[in-house]
Design a protein around this motif. Structure first.
Motif, PDB file in Angstrom:
ATOM      1  N   VAL A 155       0.536  -4.202  -6.842  1.00 41.03           N
ATOM      2  CA  VAL A 155       0.696  -3.573  -5.525  1.00 41.03           C
ATOM      3  C   VAL A 155       0.774  -2.053  -5.664  1.00 41.03           C
ATOM      4  CG1 VAL A 155       2.270  -3.324  -3.570  1.00 41.03           C
ATOM      5  CG2 VAL A 155       1.762  -5.593  -4.467  1.00 41.03           C
ATOM      6  N   SER A 156       1.464  -1.568  -6.708  1.00 40.17           N
ATOM      7  CA  SER A 156       1.562  -0.118  -6.918  1.00 40.17           C
ATOM      8  C   SER A 156       0.191   0.484  -7.209  1.00 40.17           C
ATOM      9  CB  SER A 156       2.509   0.190  -8.071  1.00 40.17           C
ATOM     10  OG  SER A 156       3.812  -0.301  -7.796  1.00 40.17           O
ATOM     11  N   ALA A 157      -0.586  -0.192  -8.080  1.00 42.30           N
ATOM     12  CA  ALA A 157      -1.923   0.299  -8.393  1.00 42.30           C
ATOM     13  C   ALA A 157      -2.815   0.292  -7.146  1.00 42.30           C
ATOM     14  CB  ALA A 157      -2.542  -0.533  -9.507  1.00 42.30           C
ATOM     15  N   LEU A 158      -2.751  -0.778  -6.361  1.00 43.81           N
ATOM     16  CA  LEU A 158      -3.559  -0.861  -5.149  1.00 43.81           C
ATOM     17  C   LEU A 158      -3.151   0.221  -4.149  1.00 43.81           C
ATOM     18  CD1 LEU A 158      -5.684  -2.371  -3.480  1.00 43.81           C
ATOM     19  CD2 LEU A 158      -3.850  -3.890  -2.665  1.00 43.81           C
ATOM     20  N   THR A 159      -1.847   0.447  -4.024  1.00 42.33           N
ATOM     21  CA  THR A 159      -1.365   1.483  -3.104  1.00 42.33           C
ATOM     22  C   THR A 159      -1.846   2.866  -3.539  1.00 42.33           C
ATOM     23  OG1 THR A 159       0.603   0.160  -2.616  1.00 42.33           O
ATOM     24  CG2 THR A 159       0.679   2.504  -2.064  1.00 42.33           C
ATOM     25  N   ALA A 160      -1.746   3.133  -4.851  1.00 37.87           N
ATOM     26  CA  ALA A 160      -2.206   4.435  -5.346  1.00 37.87           C
ATOM     27  C   ALA A 160      -3.691   4.615  -5.099  1.00 37.87           C
ATOM     28  CB  ALA A 160      -1.893   4.565  -6.837  1.00 37.87           C
ATOM     29  N   TRP A 161      -4.486   3.573  -5.294  1.00 38.32           N
ATOM     30  CA  TRP A 161      -5.939   3.661  -5.056  1.00 38.32           C
ATOM     31  C   TRP A 161      -6.238   3.906  -3.581  1.00 38.32           C
ATOM     32  CZ3 TRP A 161      -9.356   0.533  -2.242  1.00 38.32           C
ATOM     33  CH2 TRP A 161     -10.714   0.814  -2.452  1.00 38.32           C
ATOM     34  N   VAL A 162      -5.517   3.195  -2.716  1.00 35.54           N
ATOM     35  CA  VAL A 162      -5.732   3.358  -1.277  1.00 35.54           C
ATOM     36  C   VAL A 162      -5.342   4.771  -0.837  1.00 35.54           C
ATOM     37  CG1 VAL A 162      -4.961   2.598   1.006  1.00 35.54           C
ATOM     38  CG2 VAL A 162      -5.494   0.911  -0.754  1.00 35.54           C
ATOM     39  N   VAL A 163      -4.221   5.285  -1.363  1.00 38.02           N
ATOM     40  CA  VAL A 163      -3.778   6.630  -0.992  1.00 38.02           C
ATOM     41  C   VAL A 163      -4.777   7.680  -1.469  1.00 38.02           C
ATOM     42  CG1 VAL A 163      -1.995   8.365  -1.382  1.00 38.02           C
ATOM     43  CG2 VAL A 163      -1.346   6.012  -0.856  1.00 38.02           C
ATOM     44  N   ARG A 164      -5.244   7.542  -2.735  1.00 36.59           N
ATOM     45  CA  ARG A 164      -6.223   8.500  -3.245  1.00 36.59           C
ATOM     46  C   ARG A 164      -7.510   8.456  -2.430  1.00 36.59           C
ATOM     47  NH1 ARG A 164      -4.485   6.774  -8.428  1.00 36.59           N
ATOM     48  NH2 ARG A 164      -6.281   5.382  -8.545  1.00 36.59           N
ATOM     49  N   ARG A 165      -7.939   7.275  -2.078  1.00 34.39           N
ATOM     50  CA  ARG A 165      -9.162   7.154  -1.279  1.00 34.39           C
ATOM     51  C   ARG A 165      -8.965   7.747   0.114  1.00 34.39           C
ATOM     52  NH1 ARG A 165     -13.842   4.268  -1.443  1.00 34.39           N
ATOM     53  NH2 ARG A 165     -14.753   3.657   0.549  1.00 34.39           N
ATOM     54  N   ALA A 166      -7.781   7.524   0.685  1.00 34.19           N
ATOM     55  CA  ALA A 166      -7.520   8.055   2.017  1.00 34.19           C
ATOM     56  C   ALA A 166      -7.413   9.576   2.004  1.00 34.19           C
ATOM     57  CB  ALA A 166      -6.250   7.439   2.588  1.00 34.19           C
ATOM     58  N   LEU A 167      -6.865  10.137   0.909  1.00 36.62           N
ATOM     59  CA  LEU A 167      -6.680  11.583   0.826  1.00 36.62           C
ATOM     60  C   LEU A 167      -7.850  12.296   0.155  1.00 36.62           C
ATOM     61  CD1 LEU A 167      -2.897  11.808  -0.160  1.00 36.62           C
ATOM     62  CD2 LEU A 167      -3.931  12.073   2.100  1.00 36.62           C
ATOM     63  N   ARG A 168      -8.914  11.578  -0.167  1.00 36.22           N
ATOM     64  CA  ARG A 168     -10.061  12.221  -0.797  1.00 36.22           C
ATOM     65  C   ARG A 168     -10.647  13.342   0.053  1.00 36.22           C
ATOM     66  NH1 ARG A 168     -14.449   8.179  -2.875  1.00 36.22           N
ATOM     67  NH2 ARG A 168     -12.616   7.573  -4.084  1.00 36.22           N
ATOM     68  N   PRO A 169     -10.764  13.200   1.397  1.00 37.67           N
ATOM     69  CA  PRO A 169     -11.251  14.337   2.195  1.00 37.67           C
ATOM     70  C   PRO A 169     -10.399  15.592   2.047  1.00 37.67           C
ATOM     71  CG  PRO A 169     -11.322  12.311   3.477  1.00 37.67           C
ATOM     72  CD  PRO A 169     -10.592  11.989   2.219  1.00 37.67           C
ATOM     73  N   VAL A 170      -9.081  15.408   1.886  1.00 36.59           N
ATOM     74  CA  VAL A 170      -8.217  16.579   1.705  1.00 36.59           C
ATOM     75  C   VAL A 170      -8.528  17.271   0.384  1.00 36.59           C
ATOM     76  CG1 VAL A 170      -5.825  17.345   1.504  1.00 36.59           C
ATOM     77  CG2 VAL A 170      -6.416  15.538   3.123  1.00 36.59           C
TER      78      VAL A 170
ATOM     79  N   LEU B 109      11.758 -20.898 -16.205  1.00 35.65           N
ATOM     80  CA  LEU B 109      11.230 -20.617 -14.873  1.00 35.65           C
ATOM     81  C   LEU B 109      11.634 -19.227 -14.399  1.00 35.65           C
ATOM     82  CD1 LEU B 109      11.727 -24.061 -13.074  1.00 35.65           C
ATOM     83  CD2 LEU B 109       9.584 -23.029 -13.847  1.00 35.65           C
ATOM     84  N   ALA B 110      12.888 -18.837 -14.699  1.00 30.82           N
ATOM     85  CA  ALA B 110      13.347 -17.504 -14.298  1.00 30.82           C
ATOM     86  C   ALA B 110      12.552 -16.421 -15.020  1.00 30.82           C
ATOM     87  CB  ALA B 110      14.838 -17.354 -14.582  1.00 30.82           C
ATOM     88  N   GLY B 111      12.271 -16.616 -16.306  1.00 28.02           N
ATOM     89  CA  GLY B 111      11.474 -15.635 -17.053  1.00 28.02           C
ATOM     90  C   GLY B 111      10.059 -15.533 -16.512  1.00 28.02           C
ATOM     91  N   LEU B 112       9.479 -16.720 -16.225  1.00 24.46           N
ATOM     92  CA  LEU B 112       8.121 -16.694 -15.653  1.00 24.46           C
ATOM     93  C   LEU B 112       8.104 -16.004 -14.291  1.00 24.46           C
ATOM     94  CD1 LEU B 112       6.859 -20.289 -16.611  1.00 24.46           C
ATOM     95  CD2 LEU B 112       6.172 -18.096 -17.621  1.00 24.46           C
ATOM     96  N   GLY B 113       9.123 -16.285 -13.481  1.00 23.05           N
ATOM     97  CA  GLY B 113       9.184 -15.645 -12.160  1.00 23.05           C
ATOM     98  C   GLY B 113       9.351 -14.142 -12.261  1.00 23.05           C
ATOM     99  N   LEU B 114      10.221 -13.739 -13.214  1.00 17.86           N
ATOM    100  CA  LEU B 114      10.417 -12.293 -13.396  1.00 17.86           C
ATOM    101  C   LEU B 114       9.131 -11.610 -13.869  1.00 17.86           C
ATOM    102  CD1 LEU B 114      12.350  -9.898 -13.438  1.00 17.86           C
ATOM    103  CD2 LEU B 114      12.977 -10.524 -15.785  1.00 17.86           C
ATOM    104  N   GLY B 115       8.437 -12.242 -14.825  1.00 20.38           N
ATOM    105  CA  GLY B 115       7.164 -11.659 -15.300  1.00 20.38           C
ATOM    106  C   GLY B 115       6.126 -11.596 -14.197  1.00 20.38           C
ATOM    107  N   LEU B 116       6.046 -12.684 -13.405  1.00 15.98           N
ATOM    108  CA  LEU B 116       5.100 -12.677 -12.292  1.00 15.98           C
ATOM    109  C   LEU B 116       5.446 -11.606 -11.265  1.00 15.98           C
ATOM    110  CD1 LEU B 116       2.666 -14.027 -10.953  1.00 15.98           C
ATOM    111  CD2 LEU B 116       4.245 -15.642  -9.850  1.00 15.98           C
ATOM    112  N   GLY B 117       6.770 -11.418 -11.033  1.00 17.16           N
ATOM    113  CA  GLY B 117       7.176 -10.370 -10.093  1.00 17.16           C
ATOM    114  C   GLY B 117       6.789  -8.982 -10.574  1.00 17.16           C
ATOM    115  N   VAL B 118       6.974  -8.767 -11.897  1.00 18.06           N
ATOM    116  CA  VAL B 118       6.584  -7.469 -12.458  1.00 18.06           C
ATOM    117  C   VAL B 118       5.091  -7.246 -12.294  1.00 18.06           C
ATOM    118  CG1 VAL B 118       6.428  -6.135 -14.600  1.00 18.06           C
ATOM    119  CG2 VAL B 118       8.525  -7.389 -14.057  1.00 18.06           C
ATOM    120  N   LEU B 119       4.292  -8.280 -12.554  1.00 15.39           N
ATOM    121  CA  LEU B 119       2.837  -8.165 -12.395  1.00 15.39           C
ATOM    122  C   LEU B 119       2.461  -7.883 -10.943  1.00 15.39           C
ATOM    123  CD1 LEU B 119       1.551 -11.035 -14.721  1.00 15.39           C
ATOM    124  CD2 LEU B 119       1.498  -8.573 -15.134  1.00 15.39           C
ATOM    125  N   VAL B 120       3.140  -8.553 -10.018  1.00 20.62           N
ATOM    126  CA  VAL B 120       2.839  -8.337  -8.592  1.00 20.62           C
ATOM    127  C   VAL B 120       3.186  -6.903  -8.188  1.00 20.62           C
ATOM    128  CG1 VAL B 120       3.487  -8.979  -6.245  1.00 20.62           C
ATOM    129  CG2 VAL B 120       3.047 -10.746  -7.952  1.00 20.62           C
TER     130      VAL B 120
END
Length: 302
Positions: free
Chosen positions: A50-65, A35-46
């Motif tokens: 979240v990092s990929a989504l944040t980077a996409w949102v930032v790039r989209r927000a800064l596209r006018p710049v 269970l700990a291994g599964l939780g750790l893997g799921l946390g890494v995926l999350v």
């Protein structure tokens, strides 16, 4: 297998002892580890998601710049018409782009006004300076002119040349053929200075655009005199209706002109009762300066 236990003092096997250990704690530990291994893997995926989504949102927000930076890097300091043009404000950055566009428009108007003023002053200075230089040269031709006065006239000529050079910056000076067709019996009903000031921008325009030849001629047309300036340049490159608007210049024109000469020529000609026009249908670029004549039609027809 281990040997069967033999009691002390007994000759033979007395019995069999069976010992067992419960596996429940080991299974619980195994489950918790899984269970700990599964939780750790799921946390890494999350975290990765979240990092990929944040980077996409930032790039989209800064596209006018990024768009503004790319456009600004392509602009030239000689062209003041560029704008970011990000459309209607959707967020703070597009609103900032609209503010920059308004600021660029104000700066462009101020610079163009300064350029027009400088160009008009240059136009106004050229004619009197040319007269001063010519009169000074005529004075130096006098063989009886004292040496001190000759030196003064030569300094006047040198100073006039310096100012004229600065006032005519942007007009090419390579060799070209200028043909002036002689006309007799033509008299203008305007002061010579006005006629020269109205004609000078047309000749300067021909010098700026011509390849090798310019021709100047004058003919009678009713109670008017038409002065035609023809050059073998690449053509107008602009709508003829916009050609005489202040600040409008041909896109294929060499030099740093600001599009004031033709507008000034037309204004002077109309103030004197004439006009300046262009003949776009001619094989070569033809500008026509029309000025009133001193003789009415009835007098010339006798």
């Amino acid at each position: 297998m281990s040997r069967p236990p033999v009691l002390e003092g007994e000759p033979a096997q007395a019995g069999v002892v069976i010992a067992g250990v419960s596996l429940t704690p080991y299974r619980a530990t195994q489950d918790r580890t899984l269970l700990a291994g599964l939780g750790l893997g799921l946390g890494v995926l999350v975290v990765a998601g979240v990092s990929a989504l944040t980077a996409w949102v930032v790039r989209r927000a800064l596209r006018p710049v990024a768009v503004m930076a790319q456009k600004a890097s392509e602009w030239s300091e000689h062209d003041l018409s560029h704008r970011f043009d990000l459309g209607e404000p959707r967020d703070e950055l597009t609103q900032l782009g609209q503010v920059f566009d308004a600021l660029l428009a104000r700066v462009s108007r101020a610079i163009l006004a300064e350029q027009r003023l400088s160009a008009e002053l240059a136009h106004e200075l050229r004619t009197p300076l040319t007269v001063v230089r010519a009169e000074s040269e005529l004075a130096t031709l006098d063989p009886h002119l004292p040496r001190e006065q000759r030196a003064r006239f030569e300094r006047i000529i040198e100073s006039a040349d310096q100012v004229l050079t600065a006032a005519t910056t942007g007009i090419r000076s390579d060799e070209r053929t200028v043909t002036v067709a002689p006309s007799t019996g033509l008299e203008l009903a305007v002061p010579q200075a006005v006629a020269v000031r109205a004609l000078a921008p047309l000749i300067e325009n021909a010098l700026r655009f011509s390849r090798s030849a310019i021709s100047v001629s004058a003919v009678e047309c009713g109670d008017l005199v038409q002065i035609r300036v023809v050059d073998d340049g690449p053509g107008l490159g602009i709508d003829p209706s916009d050609l005489f608007s202040p600040g409008i210049r041909a896109a294929n024109g060499p030099g740093p002109g600001v599009g004031l000469g033709l507008a000034l020529a037309r204004r002077l000609a109309r103030a004197a009762g004439g006009d300046v026009d262009v003949r776009p249908g001619e094989p070569r670029t033809t500008f026509v300066l029309t000025l009133p004549s001193t003789r009415p039609v009835a007098t010339r027809s006798r």
